[in-house]
Design a protein around this motif. Structure first.
Motif, PDB file in Angstrom:
ATOM      1  N   ASP A  26       0.963  -1.083  -0.017  1.00 61.11           N
ATOM      2  CA  ASP A  26       0.083  -0.051   0.020  1.00 61.11           C
ATOM      3  C   ASP A  26       1.073   1.177   0.241  1.00 61.11           C
ATOM      4  OD1 ASP A  26      -2.981   1.175   2.147  1.00 61.11           O
ATOM      5  OD2 ASP A  26      -2.515   1.403   0.036  1.00 61.11           O
ATOM      6  N   CYS A  27       0.323   2.483  -0.266  1.00 61.13           N
ATOM      7  CA  CYS A  27       1.235   3.511  -0.320  1.00 61.13           C
ATOM      8  C   CYS A  27       1.630   3.621   0.914  1.00 61.13           C
ATOM      9  CB  CYS A  27       0.245   4.515  -0.544  1.00 61.13           C
ATOM     10  SG  CYS A  27       0.849   6.176  -0.526  1.00 61.13           S
ATOM     11  N   PHE A  28       3.057   4.023   0.894  1.00 56.74           N
ATOM     12  CA  PHE A  28       3.604   4.446   2.315  1.00 56.74           C
ATOM     13  C   PHE A  28       4.822   5.753   1.760  1.00 56.74           C
ATOM     14  CE2 PHE A  28       6.376   4.103   5.846  1.00 56.74           C
ATOM     15  CZ  PHE A  28       7.637   4.571   5.616  1.00 56.74           C
ATOM     16  N   LEU A  29       4.489   6.651   3.010  1.00 55.97           N
ATOM     17  CA  LEU A  29       5.056   7.921   2.707  1.00 55.97           C
ATOM     18  C   LEU A  29       6.371   7.934   4.159  1.00 55.97           C
ATOM     19  CD1 LEU A  29       2.400  10.312   1.846  1.00 55.97           C
ATOM     20  CD2 LEU A  29       4.141   9.228   0.113  1.00 55.97           C
ATOM     21  N   LEU A  30       7.527   8.427   4.012  1.00 60.25           N
ATOM     22  CA  LEU A  30       8.408   8.575   4.854  1.00 60.25           C
ATOM     23  C   LEU A  30       7.881   9.432   6.063  1.00 60.25           C
ATOM     24  CD1 LEU A  30      11.075   7.404   5.246  1.00 60.25           C
ATOM     25  CD2 LEU A  30      12.299   9.489   4.517  1.00 60.25           C
ATOM     26  N   GLU A  31       6.896  10.309   5.887  1.00 56.64           N
ATOM     27  CA  GLU A  31       6.381  11.005   6.863  1.00 56.64           C
ATOM     28  C   GLU A  31       5.835  10.319   8.012  1.00 56.64           C
ATOM     29  OE1 GLU A  31       7.515  12.117   3.672  1.00 56.64           O
ATOM     30  OE2 GLU A  31       5.168  12.830   3.299  1.00 56.64           O
ATOM     31  N   GLU A  32       4.973   9.018   7.432  1.00 55.97           N
ATOM     32  CA  GLU A  32       4.327   8.338   8.413  1.00 55.97           C
ATOM     33  C   GLU A  32       4.999   7.596   9.679  1.00 55.97           C
ATOM     34  OE1 GLU A  32       2.350   6.600   4.405  1.00 55.97           O
ATOM     35  OE2 GLU A  32       1.463   5.538   6.269  1.00 55.97           O
ATOM     36  N   ILE A  33       6.387   7.820   9.326  1.00 59.77           N
ATOM     37  CA  ILE A  33       7.081   7.119  10.566  1.00 59.77           C
ATOM     38  C   ILE A  33       6.992   7.784  11.960  1.00 59.77           C
ATOM     39  CG2 ILE A  33       9.515   6.728  11.328  1.00 59.77           C
ATOM     40  CD1 ILE A  33      10.222   6.007   8.465  1.00 59.77           C
ATOM     41  N   ASP A  34       6.889   9.173  11.706  1.00 55.22           N
ATOM     42  CA  ASP A  34       6.475   9.905  12.959  1.00 55.22           C
ATOM     43  C   ASP A  34       5.219   9.549  13.631  1.00 55.22           C
ATOM     44  OD1 ASP A  34       8.230  12.900  11.828  1.00 55.22           O
ATOM     45  OD2 ASP A  34       8.887  11.218  13.061  1.00 55.22           O
ATOM     46  N   ARG A  35       4.385   9.124  12.650  1.00 53.49           N
ATOM     47  CA  ARG A  35       2.794   9.028  13.402  1.00 53.49           C
ATOM     48  C   ARG A  35       3.001   7.282  13.835  1.00 53.49           C
ATOM     49  NH1 ARG A  35      -1.125   6.357  11.164  1.00 53.49           N
ATOM     50  NH2 ARG A  35      -0.548   6.149   9.210  1.00 53.49           N
ATOM     51  N   PHE A  36       3.882   6.548  13.159  1.00 52.82           N
ATOM     52  CA  PHE A  36       3.830   5.121  13.856  1.00 52.82           C
ATOM     53  C   PHE A  36       4.694   5.314  15.227  1.00 52.82           C
ATOM     54  CE2 PHE A  36       2.787   3.610   9.979  1.00 52.82           C
ATOM     55  CZ  PHE A  36       3.499   3.437   8.989  1.00 52.82           C
ATOM     56  N   ARG A  37       5.597   6.223  15.356  1.00 50.51           N
ATOM     57  CA  ARG A  37       6.123   6.336  16.827  1.00 50.51           C
ATOM     58  C   ARG A  37       5.158   6.523  17.787  1.00 50.51           C
ATOM     59  NH1 ARG A  37      11.669   6.756  16.320  1.00 50.51           N
ATOM     60  NH2 ARG A  37      12.559   7.727  14.678  1.00 50.51           N
ATOM     61  N   ASP A  38       4.105   7.215  17.457  1.00 53.42           N
ATOM     62  CA  ASP A  38       2.991   7.787  18.527  1.00 53.42           C
ATOM     63  C   ASP A  38       2.245   6.516  18.906  1.00 53.42           C
ATOM     64  OD1 ASP A  38       2.840  11.310  17.200  1.00 53.42           O
ATOM     65  OD2 ASP A  38       4.198  10.288  18.689  1.00 53.42           O
ATOM     66  N   ILE A  39       2.272   5.707  17.991  1.00 51.62           N
ATOM     67  CA  ILE A  39       1.066   4.550  18.199  1.00 51.62           C
ATOM     68  C   ILE A  39       1.669   3.757  19.498  1.00 51.62           C
ATOM     69  CG2 ILE A  39      -0.291   2.756  17.529  1.00 51.62           C
ATOM     70  CD1 ILE A  39      -0.124   4.213  14.602  1.00 51.62           C
ATOM     71  N   ASN A  40       0.761   3.432  20.512  1.00 54.42           N
ATOM     72  CA  ASN A  40       1.283   2.150  21.243  1.00 54.42           C
ATOM     73  C   ASN A  40       0.348   1.075  21.139  1.00 54.42           C
ATOM     74  OD1 ASN A  40       1.641   0.403  23.521  1.00 54.42           O
ATOM     75  ND2 ASN A  40       1.815   2.138  24.894  1.00 54.42           N
ATOM     76  N   ILE A  41       1.132   0.148  20.381  1.00 56.30           N
ATOM     77  CA  ILE A  41       0.306  -1.010  19.861  1.00 56.30           C
ATOM     78  C   ILE A  41      -0.303  -2.042  21.003  1.00 56.30           C
ATOM     79  CG2 ILE A  41       1.605  -0.750  17.772  1.00 56.30           C
ATOM     80  CD1 ILE A  41       2.619  -3.877  18.272  1.00 56.30           C
ATOM     81  N   SER A  42       0.188  -1.806  22.329  1.00 55.37           N
ATOM     82  CA  SER A  42      -0.233  -2.548  23.688  1.00 55.37           C
ATOM     83  C   SER A  42      -1.615  -2.601  23.583  1.00 55.37           C
ATOM     84  CB  SER A  42       0.219  -1.924  24.660  1.00 55.37           C
ATOM     85  OG  SER A  42       1.839  -1.887  24.706  1.00 55.37           O
ATOM     86  N   PHE A  43      -2.371  -1.219  22.871  1.00 58.62           N
ATOM     87  CA  PHE A  43      -3.588  -0.926  23.140  1.00 58.62           C
ATOM     88  C   PHE A  43      -4.719  -1.567  21.877  1.00 58.62           C
ATOM     89  CE2 PHE A  43      -3.478   1.230  27.060  1.00 58.62           C
ATOM     90  CZ  PHE A  43      -2.611   2.023  27.212  1.00 58.62           C
TER      91      PHE A  43
END
Lengths: 358, 211
Positions: free
Chosen positions: A93-110
């Motif tokens: 799927d489409c992936f932009l490098l800027e998304e990495i910052d958004r990934f950092r903010d996600i806590n997958i424990s939830f």
């Protein structure tokens, strides 16, 4: 973990003239419950029911859940497909490098699916016999990065865009560690890191984009008293040293038809790394007859005779359609008494029986 | 360094801009497109294939080399078509239903195109019907199928049976590949060939379409 880890158990078994027997067999359990993969991967009660049936029927020394490489990437927001009869997948799927910052903010424990697998692990811990080691799967850092970026793009990035790929692997590892901590707390005895995408890398690329991050996972597992196993399908002969050097308790290897000489691998590694494998999951387990399974298991056990750090398993995950009779044959042949003197006597006895049938 | 050596080196380094620039140079100098293809691209990819088989380079290096060659092919293809250079053969290729893995298949596609084959790449997650319909429509010399999962490779058998039912099985050679696929499995499903890796796939295709 209750009691000894995998290495100690493997050595103890060897000293007693036997082997740990642990096929990678989540999906065939679906045939025992009449469920389907989609339900099993989203309903932790169904998932546990499948594993309980497998444990009751086959009593493996280690039980593995249904393999699902989509968990972490899905939890990071990537588009995921849930087919009825196949494992959940994360298509390109489409992936932009800027998304990495958004990934950092996600806590997958939830994340709800992450928590579903954690609940499965809890049920395994309390609902399965204590003598069976309970393993959990996590997807490896390079494979998560490849799922997010695209496997072709990730492979090219190992040469042409190393810093971005490294960043993505680092972020992926952070998410994997969130998951690992939950699994360890839920009672997992071992964490199996699945890194299939890494099979295509050269040793230096593997060190840089997989092993370097797997080391963080193994350190976290060690801190939590949990074993780690690194499983990579395909011919990993060129990577085994790096795999063993990433701090894991064991490495799980694909079949000889995939190109892996498991005896040579075991001979080249220190004995404190458990070597796990490698009966062919398709040619033998899926499409062979029970006698073919027995023959391959016995041949494998003979070839690994001098290695106390060996665990009998399959080269990769068994497909759902694997005949249950073949799994039974695998377990029976794997559990045959293996002391050299007794095995020789049994062979001679068999020859006498064949010469003078009653 | 002559221009062919330059193309070979650029392909080996995965330097797509240089391959494209050298291709334009070569054409401007009046070198025939077919020579650029054979003495430049194929020669370069043959070296890449040898190094890959010897485990000196791996998939990432093969990919960038194939992509560099593809950059040159984008310039060369229309010229080859216009000069009516006969293609080496036609191949339809795809990853089977339920399977989204395509790196190996993509490398094979690029290498075959570089080797002068007409390649119809159906992509991944290709249904049985799509494979059969395309074979009926395109009449390829070869149908190539890829699968990377033990759960999806079983579709290869189904597709071959569908080709039989459609009455086109004898008209096409079927080759298979992918991590869980083996020669034993290929023989079991009555495929015409199995390739362990992309370089072998090209050799296999050449041998199957040879007169």
């Amino acid at each position: 973990m209750i009691g000894d880890g995998i290495a100690d158990r493997a050595r103890k078994a060897f000293a007693e003239g036997r082997r740990l027997v642990a096929p990678l067999m989540g999906f065939p359990g679906i045939e025992l419950t009449g469920s389907n993969i989609k339900v099993a991967q989203q309903n932790y009660g169904e998932h546990f029911k499948i594993l309980k049936r497998l444990a009751d029927r086959f009593s493996p020394d280690i039980i593995f859940p249904l393999m699902d490489l989509s968990i972490e990437a899905n939890a990071m927001g990537r588009y995921t497909i849930f087919p009825r009869r196949d494992s959940a997948t994360v298509p390109r799927d489409c992936f932009l490098l800027e998304e990495i910052d958004r990934f950092r903010d996600i806590n997958i424990s939830f994340d709800s699916r992450v928590l579903g697998y954690v609940e499965t692990q809890k049920l395994m811990h309390i609902g399965l016999p204590p003598h069976i080691l309970k393993a959990a799967y996590v997807t490896g850092p390079y494979t998560v990065a490849a799922l997010i970026m695209g496997s072709q793009e990730a492979a090219v990035a190992t040469i042409g865009n190393r810093s971005d790929l490294g960043l993505l692997c680092e972020v992926a590892t952070g998410k994997i560690l969130q998951y690992v901590r939950l699994l360890a707390a839920a009672g997992a005895d071992g964490i199996v890191v699945l890194e299939p995408s890494a099979a295509m890398l050269g040793p230096a690329q593997f060190e840089e984009f997989s092993a370097a991050y797997v080391k963080a996972i193994t350190a976290a597992c060690r801190h939590n008293g949990v074993d780690t196993i690194l499983h990579i399908c395909g011919n990993t002969t060129h990577l085994v040293r790096s795999m063993a050097g990433s701090g894991v308790s064991g490495i799980s290897l694909d079949s000889s038809e995939a190109g892996v000489d498991i005896e040579a691998v075991a001979a080249s590694l220190p004995e404190d790394v458990v070597v796990i494998g490698n009966v062919n999951p398709t040619t033998t387990m899926l499409r062979g007859r029970p006698e073919d399974v027995r023959m391959e298991v016995r041949k494998l056990l003979d070839s690994m005779e001098r290695h106390p750090n060996f665990v009998l398993s399959t080269g990769c995950d068994l497909p759902q359609e694997t005949p249950l009779a073949n799994i039974e044959a695998f377990m029976e042949a794997g559990r045959e008494e293996r002391r050299p003197a007794e095995r020789k006597g049994r062979c001679e006895g068999r020859q006498v029986q064949e010469a003078y049938p009653e | 360094m002559d221009i062919f050596e330059g193309i070979i080196t650029a392909i080996g380094k995965g330097d797509a801009p240089s391959v494209a620039a050298l291709t334009r140079d070569a054409l401007a100098k009046g070198i025939p497109a077919e020579d650029i293809l054979n003495k430049g691209y194929l020669a370069g990819m043959n070296i890449v294939g040898r190094l890959f088989k010897a485990n000196e380079i791996f998939i990432p290096e093969v990919l960038i080399a194939a992509q560099a060659m593809k950059a040159g092919m984008a310039i060369l293809k229309p010229i080859l078509a216009a000069s009516k250079v006969k293609s080496a053969g036609k191949i339809v290729i795809g990853t089977v239903q339920g399977d989204l893995h395509d790196i190996g298949k993509n490398i094979v596609s690029m290498l075959l195109e570089g080797a002068g084959f007409e390649v119809i790449d159906l992509g991944c997650d290709v249904s049985k019907q799509k494979f059969v319909e395309t074979v009926e429509k395109e009449s390829p010399d070869i149908l190539g199928m890829s699968a990377l999962l033990t759960t999806t490779m079983t579709y290869m058998r189904d597709i071959i049976q569908c080709l039989e039912s459609a009455g086109v099985r004898k008209a096409v050679k079927v080759i298979v590949g992918g991590a869980p696929v083996t020669q034993t499995y290929a023989d079991e499903i009555a495929a015409d060939g199995y390739a362990r890796d992309a370089a072998s796939a090209v050799e296999l295709v050449r041998s199957l379409v040879a007169p």
